[in-house]
Design an enzyme around this catalytic site. Structure first.
Site, PDB file in Angstrom:
ATOM      1  N   LYS A  92      42.278  37.955  34.613  1.00 32.75           N
ATOM      2  CA  LYS A  92      43.086  38.334  35.779  1.00 32.75           C
ATOM      3  C   LYS A  92      42.622  39.692  36.298  1.00 32.75           C
ATOM      4  O   LYS A  92      42.243  40.571  35.512  1.00 32.75           O
ATOM      5  CB  LYS A  92      44.566  38.368  35.385  1.00 32.75           C
ATOM      6  N   SER A 106      52.450  35.613  39.066  1.00 31.95           N
ATOM      7  CA  SER A 106      51.348  36.204  39.796  1.00 31.95           C
ATOM      8  C   SER A 106      49.965  35.833  39.246  1.00 31.95           C
ATOM      9  O   SER A 106      48.964  36.074  39.919  1.00 31.95           O
ATOM     10  CB  SER A 106      51.495  37.729  39.772  1.00 31.95           C
ATOM     11  N   SER A 147      54.960  35.872  35.030  1.00 29.76           N
ATOM     12  CA  SER A 147      53.698  35.709  35.754  1.00 29.76           C
ATOM     13  C   SER A 147      52.628  34.893  35.031  1.00 29.76           C
ATOM     14  O   SER A 147      51.631  34.510  35.640  1.00 29.76           O
ATOM     15  CB  SER A 147      53.119  37.076  36.119  1.00 29.76           C
TER      16      SER A 147
END
Ligand SMILES: [Zn+2]
Lengths: 434, 479, 128
Positions: A39, A114, A138
């Site tokens: 990420k 996210s 997330s």
């Protein structure tokens, strides 16, 4: 083995990656040559790291996050940085400053957020493993929406050093994979004590998932099936819980009253911390430069208006307000008290049950633009934030579909019992009767 | 009009590394941004970690200031924006400071005085700014983060001081205490900064910021007292405000730019865990402090209270005095020599005891004690050596200097021999018949005059006793 | 109340002396001070918050930000029901590092993410 690389030229039709490394170095170890997606809020030395924000465009960290060091030590190939909601602030990955990511299960829908890029990269089969981060769901939300496995570890079990902070007291880096076993393997690699992170605990994770769950007591809080939860999702999740019961687990319904204010406590805490964490982005040391011809205050204001997206600005301002003089007692202090109550609720429930189960998300993946006002978006985090507030482990494992869209079963465990939530998820994944 | 002063003192703790990272604190001669890392540069993703030594040093200070150490203390973020701030917040302590409720006894305007300490807390220093494009209209700013993250303690007093002089005395005592504790190097530039709150009884309080020297505190406060008194005399009201001390001009000026109202939005630093150091504080041993040492100097060495205060008012001098041989330490002459002569000569040159090779002065004292040079010569040697240090940074060995200047004592030989003292005496007698005549008429002052003449001819290297004896003997022979 | 600091001075000396607990509570009042933004927050409040957060805000955005804030803050009001309580839960204390120097970044590395360094310094907007 110096010089070895993994070629990585994915067909990224779901726009999961912000950037890829075509020839990614790799080495020897438990993840020798395995492509891993990371990420974009996790620092990678020499690889641009932006948190999907314009304010960090061009920022190349001079150091690796501890989890990245650990991946490299086990031979993994860091093949790319995945898309996300800017600074982790979102539930759909629509808040990326660059572009939205599509859900491989249905490209007309969001992948969740996210960590939407990581989830989509795994779900699309571009990588077997990815790192996500979970501040209020997330990892679990996009895992549920994309139909993969995602684990939010116990707070302190995985080092946050190098994770670009959104809400320090809530967030953890965790594994995302197609199977529980893979997620568990990635957890083995990234977990463990890191002296650079004062909140890191000395509690390594060495675990082979065990599907035996006879005698395990599973609590099901009524609040996880309350208002706002799609009855079709509830039904699929109940079926999953029944399967666990058939495999020998004991299912006990229970109550979690602190759920009433958990979401408010979460949003006050994360926006407060974010308002401070994101203060460093002023264009002096990194990122696009601030206009040095202006007086500093004006230059910083302009820099931050132009560099942050709308939701990020909203959360910074909300947090600024919650901490401001005269309001600290009403918001931040009360949120911490509420957080204690959530923690106490978990502790009380875990006297009688070993894990808690329920849906990961109240609904299946949204259509793009479906959640247009911020508050209704926030409300969709209601089932994932309790685990972050209490710092306990939680996993999402695919448990069926509604209208062809994946549904996630969430298993939450006692503090530092990540192994047990993995085992229960594994038991479910193995399916069938014993 | 009663003057009411309270101080906030920031001191750099003399640790090897910064408060929250392993960067070296020894940056003073190094290029900008060469002592920085992801942590003190505020790079995204970096995390602070508390330096154990810095906490220990702060606890030493807390103990020396007779503070209470609460069971739990914690770091907090002070949120504000400024280009010298690497993270957009400063890690400091707010409502849970390391130590509270202490005191320090000083020599006040009216005798012994107890100054109460409100709190002692730890925090990090921000970076350093350099303004480009002229002082009047700077175009932009340059930032060096080498200083960012240096550990500071902030010591806050109650408004117990009653004059600028008391404030200076308090600071001197505090500095001495910090140096005795081995936690502070006052020679480092910017190692001590003071904000002062000052009011005249019945009037509003004014905060004076940016005082960076000990002498500056007295100057700034004296200026403020005069300014406020004059204003009141003219019937003006003192407004509550923050003023800046302009060291070069010795004045305080109102902070004209009305910066936006501050709201620091403190909250507990989530990247650090709280401190529970009360038990540790109990265990920490602190060395003998200035008051105890002063008492020991008076009792064990027979030093006068005034000299004892001077000798123990600076750790290095006290250490120097303690390192002298026992017979020297108990001599009043030694105390006078160190407290008055040595410190006086240093003061005259605006030099500090640091950077002076104290071993040399110890040797000089020993030579003087052994009678190898006279008191006068010793002072001349001291001055010569200090001048050398001031001008070149180093100096000769004392013996070398004495030899070069020919200042070793010239001993007079037995009666009638032709030594330099006798020769000089004969010469003096020959050159001053009037004095000789006066002496013969019983004017004893005449002998003193002749002794002076001989001393001058021997450049002060003869022992006055010898000169007296030789002159008396020669003059009585002439009779 | 007796002075608890052990320094022997009288607590009513100038009225400045505060026992430790009073001392702490004097730092932060936990009572909400609604005077600053009574009821709903206004566009002026939003501007003030934006100033504190050092984020410029356009006139056009002000209205929508303000109404969103009020919706969200109204939701946060549920926290008013929460009783303040002692903190619970497992906590770690005294996490320290030793005072040992570790190599810093090189000046070049430190400045590597800035576009216009000058003589080894970062360049920032003017402060005076
Ligand atoms: Zn550093």
């Amino acid at each position: 083995m110096p010089g070895r690389t993994v070629s990585f030229h994915p067909d990224d039709r779901y726009a999961a990656f912000l950037r890829t490394i075509p020839e990614a170095p790799c080495g020897e170890g438990r993840l020798a040559g395995v492509p891993v997606a990371v990420k974009d809020n996790i620092s990678t030395a020499g690889i641009e790291t932006t948190c999907a924000s314009k304010i960090l465009k061009g920022y190349v960290p001079p150091y690796d996050a501890t989890v990245v060091e650990r991946l490299k030590r086990e031979g993994a190939a860091i093949v790319g940085k995945t898309n996300m909601d800017e600074f982790g602030m979102g539930t759909t990955t629509e808040n990326s400053a660059f572009w939205p990511t599509l859900n491989p299960a249905d490209p007309t829908r969001v992948p969740g957020g996210s960590s939407g890029g990581s989830a989509a990269a795994v779900a699309a089969g571009l990588v077997p493993l990815a790192l996500g981060t979970d501040t209020g769901g997330s990892i679990r939300c996009p895992a549920a929406f994309c139909g993969i496995v995602g684990l939010k570890p116990t707070y302190g079990r995985v080092s946050r050093y190098g994770l670009i902070a959104y809400a320090n007291s809530l967030e953890q880096i965790g594994p995302m994979a197609r199977t529980v076993k893979d997620a568990s393997l990635l957890m083995e690699v990234i977990a463990g004590h890191d002296p650079r992170d004062s909140t890191s605990r000395d509690c390594p994770y060495h675990h082979a998932p065990d599907p035996e769950i006879r005698g395990v007591r599973i609590g099901v809080p009524e609040e996880f099936f309350g208002e706002g939860v799609d009855p079709r999702v509830a039904s699929v999740v109940w079926d999953a819980i029944s399967l666990l019961e058939r495999k020998g687990a004991e299912v006990i319904t229970c109550r979690m009253p602190s759920m009433a204010y958990a979401l408010a406590a979460y949003y006050v805490t994360c926006t407060s911390e974010a308002s401070s964490n994101l203060a460093r982005f002023d264009g002096v040391r990194y990122g696009p430069p601030a206009d040095t011809k202006k007086p500093w205050h004006e230059a910083f204001q302009e820099q931050r208006r132009a560099g942050f997206g709308e939701e990020v600005r909203r959360r910074i301002m909300l947090g600024t307000f919650a901490l401001s003089s005269g309001y600290y007692g009403k918001y931040y202090a009360k949120a911490q008290a509420a957080r204690n109550n959530v923690r106490a609720d978990f502790e009380r429930l875990f006297c009688d049950v070993d894990v808690l189960a329920g849906p990961t998300m109240p609904t299946v993946a949204f259509r793009f633009g479906e959640k247009s006002d911020p508050l209704s978006m926030y409300l969709s985090d209601i089932l994932t934030v309790p685990a972050n507030l209490a710092g306990v482990p939680a996993i999402s494992v695919p448990c069926g579909k509604v209208d062809g869209l994946p549904v996630g079963l969430q298993i939450m465990g006692r503090w530092m019992e990540d192994e047990r939530v993995v085992d229960v998820a594994y038991a479910f994944e193995q399916g069938g009767s014993p | 009009m009663t003057v009411i002063v309270g101080l906030e003192i920031h001191c750099q703790l003399d640790t090897a590394t910064k408060l929250f990272c392993g960067c070296s604190t020894d940056y003073r001669d190094d290029p900008p941004n060469s002592h920085v890392c992801p942590v003190c540069l505020g790079l995204p993703g970096s995390l602070p970690k508390i330096n154990r030594k810095a906490v220990e040093y702060a606890l030493r200070v807390a103990k020396a200031l007779n503070c209470e150490v609460p069971e739990e203390s914690e770091f907090a973020r002070k949120n504000y924006f400024y280009p010298d701030l690497d993270k957009g917040y400063q890690i400091t302590q707010y409502d849970k400071p390391l130590a509270v409720c202490g005191y320090l006894d000083i020599e006040g305007d009216e005798g012994e005085k107890r100054v109460r300490i409100t709190r002692v807390h730890m925090e990090e220093d921000p970076g350093r700014l350099v303004h480009k494009g002229g002082a009047d209209r700077p175009k932009y700013t340059l930032v060096d983060y080498n200083r960012a993250g240096i550990p500071l303690i902030e010591i806050v007093t109650e408004p117990d001081l009653r004059s600028p002089k008391e404030a200076r005395r308090f600071l001197n005592k505090l500095r001495a205490t910090l140096e005795y504790l081995g936690v502070f190097d006052s020679e480092k530039e910017g190692s001590l900064r003071v904000d002062a709150n000052i009011s005249l009884a019945g009037s509003e309080r004014v905060e004076v910021k940016n005082i960076t020297s000990y002498k500056g505190v007295e100057k700034a406060l004296t200026f403020e007292v005069t300014r406020q008194k004059n204003a009141i005399r003219r019937g003006q009201k003192i407004v509550r405000e923050t003023r800046h001390f302009v060291e070069a001009r010795g004045v305080t000026t109102s902070s004209r730019s009305k910066e936006m109202e501050q709201d620091y939005r403190y909250f507990p630093e989530p990247d650090l865990r709280p401190l529970r150091v009360r038990d540790w504080a109990e265990e920490i041993k602190i060395p003998e402090l200035p008051d105890a040492r002063k008492q020991r100097f008076i009792e064990d060495y027979g030093v006068s209270p005034t000299h004892a205060a001077t000798l123990t008012g600076d750790w290095q001098i006290a250490e120097f005095y303690d390192s002298l041989p026992a017979d020297l330490r108990v001599s009043t002459a030694t105390a006078t020599w160190v407290a008055d002569t040595l410190l006086g000569e240093l003061n005259y040159r605006d030099m500090s005891i640091r950077g002076v090779p104290l071993d040399h002065f110890k040797e000089l004292l020993l030579i003087r004690q052994a009678g190898e040079i006279t008191e006068k010569a010793a002072v001349e040697v001291l001055r010569t050596l200090l001048d050398q240090i001031r001008d070149t940074g180093t100096c000769e060995l004392p013996r070398q200097c004495i030899g070069r200047l020919g200042l070793f004592v010239i001993a007079a030989a037995e009666e009638g021999a032709d030594d330099p003292v006798t020769a000089a005496a004969r010469q003096a007698i020959a050159e001053n018949p009037q004095a000789v005549a006066d002496f013969c008429q019983g004017k004893k002052e005449a002998l003193n005059f002749l002794v002076g003449q001989v001393m001058r001819k021997t450049r002060g290297c003869a022992k006055p006793g010898d000169v007296n004896r030789v002159l008396t003997s020669l003059l009585s022979g002439d009779e | 109340m007796a002075c608890t600091c052990g320094s022997g001075h009288s607590p009513d000396n100038n009225g400045y002396k505060k026992p430790y607990q009073d001392y702490l509570s004097s730092y932060r009042t936990l009572e909400p001070a609604r005077e600053a933004y009574p009821g709903m927050i206004t566009e002026r409040d939003t501007e003030h918050i934006a100033q504190l957060a050092d984020i410029a805000i356009d006139r056009e955005e002000l209205a929508s930000f303000t109404s969103r804030f009020n919706e969200i803050l109204e939701y946060f009001d549920i926290l008013d029901q929460v009783e303040m309580a002692e903190e619970s839960g497992e906590k770690a204390y005294n996490i320290f590092r030793e005072d040992e120097v570790v190599p810093s970044l090189s000046q070049e590395e430190a400045l590597s993410n800035t576009t216009a360094p000058e003589e080894g310094f970062f360049r920032a907007p003017r402060v005076m």
